[in-house]
Design an enzyme around this catalytic site. Sequence first.
Site, mmCIF file in Angstrom:
data_model
loop_
_atom_site.group_PDB
_atom_site.id
_atom_site.type_symbol
_atom_site.label_atom_id
_atom_site.label_comp_id
_atom_site.label_asym_id
_atom_site.label_seq_id
_atom_site.Cartn_x
_atom_site.Cartn_y
_atom_site.Cartn_z
ATOM 1 N N GLU A 69 1.014 -19.339 -33.494
ATOM 2 C CA GLU A 69 1.197 -18.320 -34.523
ATOM 3 C C GLU A 69 1.449 -18.956 -35.893
ATOM 4 O OE1 GLU A 69 3.077 -16.638 -30.668
ATOM 5 O OE2 GLU A 69 2.679 -18.578 -31.594
ATOM 6 N N CYS A 105 8.804 -17.545 -32.895
ATOM 7 C CA CYS A 105 7.605 -17.032 -33.555
ATOM 8 C C CYS A 105 7.749 -15.554 -33.909
ATOM 9 C CB CYS A 105 6.389 -17.238 -32.666
ATOM 10 S SG CYS A 105 5.915 -18.980 -32.509
ATOM 11 N N ASP A 221 -8.180 -49.623 -3.337
ATOM 12 C CA ASP A 221 -9.045 -49.347 -4.493
ATOM 13 C C ASP A 221 -8.535 -49.966 -5.782
ATOM 14 O OD1 ASP A 221 -10.576 -47.910 -2.758
ATOM 15 O OD2 ASP A 221 -10.001 -45.939 -3.513
ATOM 16 N N THR A 308 -2.759 -38.601 2.196
ATOM 17 C CA THR A 308 -2.054 -37.893 1.132
ATOM 18 C C THR A 308 -2.622 -36.492 0.949
ATOM 19 O OG1 THR A 308 -1.660 -40.001 0.025
ATOM 20 C CG2 THR A 308 -1.325 -38.015 -1.279
#
Length: 362
Positions: A69, A105, A221, A308
């Site tokens: 805003e 706001c 990995d 997982t």
Amino acid sequence: MFRDCAFVLIEFCNTIMIPHSAFMLRCLELAAKGGGYVAPNPMVGAVLVYQDQIIGEGWHKQYGDPHAEVNCLQSVKPEHQSLIAKSTLYVSLEPCAHHGKTPPCTDLIIRHAIPRVVIGCTDTFNKVSGKGIAQLKAAGIEVITGIEEAACQNSNRRFFTFHEQQRPYVFLKWAQSADGFLAPEPVQQQMLSNPFSQRLVHKMRSEEAAILVGYQTARIDNPKLNNRLWTGPSPMRVVIDRDLSLPNHLHMFSDHQPTLIINGLKNANSGTIRWRKMDFINNTAASILNILHEENLLSVLIEGGSQTLDLFLASGLWDEAFIVQTGVTLQRGIPAPGLRDAHLQEQYALGNDQIAIFIRQS
């Protein structure tokens, strides 16, 4: 007479209903620009409209910076300043009514004497939750709510889940071979998805607060778990290492990206790396999400591996699944997870990869 009434009805729809929706959709386009930057705050967009013309627009750009805003009203050109008190403010989320890192706001809107505010959806966060709307109405401002409400709620599904369920919003992501395997066996690093899908995944990384992998994925990995292929920030890395046995030469220990190691031995901090101790006996998935909630992380992208992913699937603690079906055939390997209680939301092709997005059905 009937034709006159029909004409009036069409004019009413053209001047009232259609503009509301169109301007709210513009709010959502603006809000999306804050993805990856504003968390743990919500993404919000705002436009100021005078006689069906946008004279100001803004979005929440960075956590701790001015809200949508404020940026919207500041964007109004000097020659249009006198029109602010005759305009309608559209905002995708209920304006805040409390002091946080920035002032309320609602005070700003009231101070500018904006006569009408159109709101996409209410804010369920307990410090707002209807208070912003009540303050605006008490000041004599016309308030219209529920415009493109479902889309606005979806825009901030991470924020709402975080506060309503006291956990991050959980994305599951994996790539699988054409014959349904995550990886070859014996396990070794192998990229299955094509470059287009890889870039899309990095876009996802830029939008989420955290990215999580298990011990085996980290060890085999050695992923960087950062955003290299898209514009935007990198997420907090989260790695499960129960016995703290991952080697120090891994990427996650050798750069400056914030990293959280969930383990069963210690709580500690060292530079950008933090260790959080957890009980691995009782409901591990819930315990992991509890730690991430305590770390103020609104969302987490879980990139595997299979144990997982299965952990969160079995517990039902997931919200969306992003699956890349590739054209690679492995013939044998680690089977891809199976989804239960899932609804296919979207499906499309990226080159020879097929992207499928599922949402969990409660």
